[in-house]
Design an enzyme around this catalytic site. Structure first.
Site, PDB file in Angstrom:
ATOM      1  N   GLY A 154     -23.074  12.262 -14.405  1.00 16.45           N
ATOM      2  CA  GLY A 154     -23.655  12.108 -15.742  1.00 16.45           C
ATOM      3  C   GLY A 154     -23.896  13.470 -16.367  1.00 16.45           C
ATOM      4  O   GLY A 154     -24.019  14.475 -15.662  1.00 16.45           O
TER       5      GLY A 154
ATOM      6  N   LYS B 103     -14.847  16.537  -2.619  1.00 17.29           N
ATOM      7  CA  LYS B 103     -16.204  17.037  -2.355  1.00 17.29           C
ATOM      8  C   LYS B 103     -16.411  17.257  -0.858  1.00 17.29           C
ATOM      9  O   LYS B 103     -16.979  18.264  -0.436  1.00 17.29           O
ATOM     10  CB  LYS B 103     -17.226  16.030  -2.903  1.00 17.29           C
TER      11      LYS B 103
ATOM     12  N   ASP C  17     -11.929  11.701  -5.209  1.00 15.50           N
ATOM     13  CA  ASP C  17     -13.022  12.565  -5.655  1.00 15.50           C
ATOM     14  C   ASP C  17     -13.985  12.834  -4.491  1.00 15.50           C
ATOM     15  O   ASP C  17     -14.428  13.973  -4.288  1.00 15.50           O
ATOM     16  CB  ASP C  17     -13.750  11.898  -6.828  1.00 15.50           C
TER      17      ASP C  17
ATOM     18  N   VAL D 255     -20.074  16.831 -19.627  1.00 15.40           N
ATOM     19  CA  VAL D 255     -20.884  17.884 -19.003  1.00 15.40           C
ATOM     20  C   VAL D 255     -21.027  19.092 -19.931  1.00 15.40           C
ATOM     21  O   VAL D 255     -22.127  19.609 -20.141  1.00 15.40           O
ATOM     22  CB  VAL D 255     -20.271  18.319 -17.642  1.00 15.40           C
TER      23      VAL D 255
HETATM   24  P1  NAP Z   1     -14.648  15.171 -20.004  1.00 11.22           P
HETATM   25  O1  NAP Z   1     -15.774  14.433 -20.596  1.00 11.22           O
HETATM   26  O2  NAP Z   1     -13.328  14.504 -19.876  1.00 11.22           O
HETATM   27  O3  NAP Z   1     -14.479  16.541 -20.807  1.00 11.22           O
HETATM   28  C1  NAP Z   1     -13.389  17.391 -20.636  1.00 11.22           C
HETATM   29  C2  NAP Z   1     -13.417  18.425 -21.747  1.00 11.22           C
HETATM   30  O4  NAP Z   1     -12.332  19.336 -21.548  1.00 11.22           O
HETATM   31  C3  NAP Z   1     -13.254  17.831 -23.160  1.00 11.22           C
HETATM   32  O5  NAP Z   1     -14.137  18.487 -24.039  1.00 11.22           O
HETATM   33  C4  NAP Z   1     -11.801  18.159 -23.513  1.00 11.22           C
HETATM   34  O6  NAP Z   1     -11.616  18.406 -24.896  1.00 11.22           O
HETATM   35  C5  NAP Z   1     -11.604  19.450 -22.754  1.00 11.22           C
HETATM   36  N1  NAP Z   1     -10.201  19.692 -22.427  1.00 11.22           N
HETATM   37  C6  NAP Z   1      -9.388  18.924 -21.671  1.00 11.22           C
HETATM   38  N2  NAP Z   1      -8.165  19.496 -21.577  1.00 11.22           N
HETATM   39  C7  NAP Z   1      -8.225  20.630 -22.299  1.00 11.22           C
HETATM   40  C8  NAP Z   1      -7.284  21.642 -22.606  1.00 11.22           C
HETATM   41  N3  NAP Z   1      -6.047  21.603 -22.133  1.00 11.22           N
HETATM   42  N4  NAP Z   1      -7.678  22.650 -23.390  1.00 11.22           N
HETATM   43  C9  NAP Z   1      -8.949  22.704 -23.884  1.00 11.22           C
HETATM   44  N5  NAP Z   1      -9.887  21.788 -23.612  1.00 11.22           N
HETATM   45  C10 NAP Z   1      -9.525  20.757 -22.830  1.00 11.22           C
HETATM   46  O7  NAP Z   1     -15.007  15.662 -18.525  1.00 11.22           O
HETATM   47  P2  NAP Z   1     -16.450  15.837 -17.869  1.00 11.22           P
HETATM   48  O8  NAP Z   1     -16.893  14.519 -17.354  1.00 11.22           O
HETATM   49  O9  NAP Z   1     -17.321  16.607 -18.755  1.00 11.22           O
HETATM   50  O10 NAP Z   1     -16.072  16.685 -16.570  1.00 11.22           O
HETATM   51  C11 NAP Z   1     -15.777  18.057 -16.666  1.00 11.22           C
HETATM   52  C12 NAP Z   1     -15.677  18.627 -15.242  1.00 11.22           C
HETATM   53  O11 NAP Z   1     -16.905  18.414 -14.556  1.00 11.22           O
HETATM   54  C13 NAP Z   1     -14.612  17.975 -14.369  1.00 11.22           C
HETATM   55  O12 NAP Z   1     -14.112  18.932 -13.482  1.00 11.22           O
HETATM   56  C14 NAP Z   1     -15.389  16.929 -13.587  1.00 11.22           C
HETATM   57  O13 NAP Z   1     -14.793  16.592 -12.372  1.00 11.22           O
HETATM   58  C15 NAP Z   1     -16.672  17.685 -13.350  1.00 11.22           C
HETATM   59  N6  NAP Z   1     -17.846  16.856 -13.108  1.00 11.22           N
HETATM   60  C16 NAP Z   1     -18.152  15.822 -13.953  1.00 11.22           C
HETATM   61  C17 NAP Z   1     -19.288  15.076 -13.721  1.00 11.22           C
HETATM   62  C18 NAP Z   1     -19.659  13.924 -14.597  1.00 11.22           C
HETATM   63  O14 NAP Z   1     -20.628  13.218 -14.259  1.00 11.22           O
HETATM   64  N7  NAP Z   1     -18.989  13.689 -15.703  1.00 11.22           N
HETATM   65  C19 NAP Z   1     -20.113  15.385 -12.612  1.00 11.22           C
HETATM   66  C20 NAP Z   1     -19.768  16.455 -11.788  1.00 11.22           C
HETATM   67  C21 NAP Z   1     -18.650  17.178 -12.052  1.00 11.22           C
HETATM   68  P3  NAP Z   1     -11.822  17.266 -26.032  1.00 11.22           P
HETATM   69  O15 NAP Z   1     -13.286  16.897 -25.950  1.00 11.22           O
HETATM   70  O16 NAP Z   1     -11.492  17.925 -27.308  1.00 11.22           O
HETATM   71  O17 NAP Z   1     -10.923  16.149 -25.635  1.00 11.22           O
HETATM   72  N1  HSE Z   2     -16.794  11.049 -11.189  1.00  9.14           N
HETATM   73  C1  HSE Z   2     -17.761  11.700 -10.365  1.00  9.14           C
HETATM   74  C2  HSE Z   2     -18.687  10.663  -9.770  1.00  9.14           C
HETATM   75  C3  HSE Z   2     -18.550  12.677 -11.166  1.00  9.14           C
HETATM   76  O1  HSE Z   2     -18.668   9.510 -10.215  1.00  9.14           O
HETATM   77  O2  HSE Z   2     -19.397  10.989  -8.836  1.00  9.14           O
HETATM   78  C4  HSE Z   2     -19.489  13.513 -10.320  1.00  9.14           C
HETATM   79  O3  HSE Z   2     -18.766  14.401  -9.520  1.00  9.14           O
END
Ligand code: NAP
Ligand code: HSE
Length: 439
Positions: free
Chosen positions: A304, A207, A203, A15
């Site tokens: 995504g 929500k 999850d 994200v």
């Molecule tokens: P992700 O791909 O796992 O990215 C997490 C990021 O946080 C990475 O850049 C990681 O660094 C960094 N990070 C983790 N621990 C850290 C620390 N201790 N200090 C500094 N940086 C740290 O996660 P994501 O999918 O983008 O999701 C991020 C948030 O959005 C979460 O809360 C998730 O629930 C929410 N979300 C995600 C989606 C989705 O579709 N993915 C949708 C809605 C909401 P590195 O890259 O260097 O490892």
């Molecule tokens: N892991 C979550 C999903 C990301 O699959 O819906 C969006 O919140």
């Protein structure tokens, strides 16, 4: 033109990296739309050497998001790290204490600490925006928090986890295995860092707890939500559901009852001709039922990088536009100190239809015994069929499928318990609740 709005982004994963790329490539259009530039001036992630496709010129790098929240030259702290505790929780708290506006997509954090964080934001006169935390790109938070004020809600429900819906859709359509579908959802950036949060239903519960608070004005509570994930759903269940005119979806449901708020997350059979049954893949759907509006069904991308970044971007541009009185929109729909205590309805008193799949030894009297146990618990059956594809044979297990009329959860549990005691069951019974959407 007003001063640039300076943004610090913590977390540059799926994200965060999408968000920064969009802010950089659409800078001119965003400046026109908001009347001021939006500039990323600081970022934080763990690995400084990773190429994330973003321009780092003029951007300060922080290895520690908490330090960034405390010290960086920013107006808005965007938390996209994830997790209910640790760096995410500490950095958001530090940003609010410092008087920064905060934008987050972190439903686990809000579900655990939402009320305290809302109180802190309100005390500091800061915005705490979290559109991306529920249903990805669907603007359901703003809809509940701002557009539907004054409505009395009776039920909110929906498909709120893209990963699970993607898995169930591909299993049904392409006959792929659960494990292969999950792997693909991870590759596409849909799944949580700990994918058990997706497939075990946590999850969706996070929500649902946020939507429950916005809809019903109570404190956030996720720990008591009745929870079943999709790991026990087999291709056999999916096919049996289709034969009976249903599709299986992981739903989160919150419903007002006389004894409190019923909150549950579980695989659910919805009629094939309902709108929600058509919601496929990573798409989410949230239905809001209320007295003034009636039913509103919102459908859109649920996970995504870009879909989620779109919601985060909306929260940031709201701050950039600084709508008059924006700070007065309470974080959780009403001032946090006015949220009512959460009163939970017992799952045992849930009333609805049930699908029950039993694998039994092929013995005389089994069918009659099952029907008797149901009748003894006052359960009225819509259908009971022997579902096995193969002909009966003395040592060949048979599958019996029952669909009940609306009945109490407690009665179903008692009846299934009694059947288990009869000694003819093979393996565990499968019980799937049936939900009837209005549309
Ligand atoms: P992700 O791909 O796992 O990215 C997490 C990021 O946080 C990475 O850049 C990681 O660094 C960094 N990070 C983790 N621990 C850290 C620390 N201790 N200090 C500094 N940086 C740290 O996660 P994501 O999918 O983008 O999701 C991020 C948030 O959005 C979460 O809360 C998730 O629930 C929410 N979300 C995600 C989606 C989705 O579709 N993915 C949708 C809605 C909401 P590195 O890259 O260097 O490892
Ligand atoms: N892991 C979550 C999903 C990301 O699959 O819906 C969006 O919140």
């Amino acid at each position: 033109m007003a001063n640039a709005l300076k943004i610090g982004v913590a977390g540059l994963g799926t994200v965060g990296a999408s968000l920064v790329r969009i802010l950089q490539t659409r800078a001119n259009a965003l400046t026109v739309a908001c009347g001021r530039p939006i500039m990323v001036t600081a970022v934080s992630a763990r690995d400084a050497s990773k190429d994330r496709g973003i321009l780092m010129e003029g951007i300060a790098w922080y290895a520690d998001p908490v330090e960034m929240a405390k010290e960086a030259d920013i107006d808005v702290f965007v938390e996209l790290v994830g997790g209910a505790e640790g760096a995410a929780e500490q950095s958001v708290r530090a940003a609010l204490v410092r008087g920064l506006h905060v934008v987050t997509a972190n439903k686990a954090l809000l579900s655990r600490h939402g009320v305290e964080l809302a109180k802190l934001a309100e005390a500091k006169g800061c915005l705490l925006n979290y559109e991306a935390a529920v249903a990805g790109g669907i603007p359901v938070i703003k809809t509940l928090r701002e557009s539907l004020t004054g409505n009395n809600f009776s039920r909110i429900y929906g498909i709120m986890n893209g990963t699970c819906n993607y898995i169930l859709t591909r299993m049904e359509r392409e006959g792929l295995s659960f494990a292969d579908c999950l792997k693909e959802a991870q590759r596409l950036g849909y799944a949580e860092a700990d994918q058990s949060f997706d497939i075990e239903g946590n999850d969706t519960a996070h929500k649902l707890s946020i939507l429950t608070t916005l809809a019903f004005g109570c404190e956030i509570s996720a720990d008591q939500i009745y929870l079943e994930g999709i790991t026990n759903i087999s291709i056999e269940d999916i096919h049996a559901a289709a034969d009976l005119g249903y599709r299986i979806k992981l739903l989160g449901v919150a419903q007002k009852t006389e004894s409190g708020i019923e909150q549950r997350v579980h695989p659910t059979m919805v009629p094939l001709d309902s709108v929600i049954a058509q919601v496929d893949g990573v798409t989410n759907a949230v239905a809001l039922e209320s007295d003034i509006l009636g039913e509103l069904l919102m459908v859109g991308p649920g996970a995504g990088g870009n879909a989620t970044a779109s919601a985060v971007l909306g929260d940031i541009t709201d701050i950039a536009k600084s709508r008059p009185g924006a700070q007065e929109v309470p974080v959780l729909g009403r001032p946090a100190h006015l949220l009512e205590p959460y009163r939970q309805a017992e799952m045992q008193s849930h009333e609805g239809g049930y699908f029950i799949r039993l694998t039994v030894q092929d013995r005389t009297g089994v069918f009659a015994s099952i029907a008797t146990k149901m009748a003894e618990n006052a359960i009225s059956l819509e259908s009971i069929v022997q579902h096995s594809k193969q002909p009966a044979a003395p040592d060949r297990p048979q599958t019996i499928i029952l669909v009940t009329h609306a009945t109490m959860e407690s009665a179903v549990r008692k009846a299934v318990g009694a059947i288990k005691g009869e000694g003819y069951l093979i393996g565990e019974p499968q019980v799937i609740r049936i939900e009837r959407p209005k549309t």
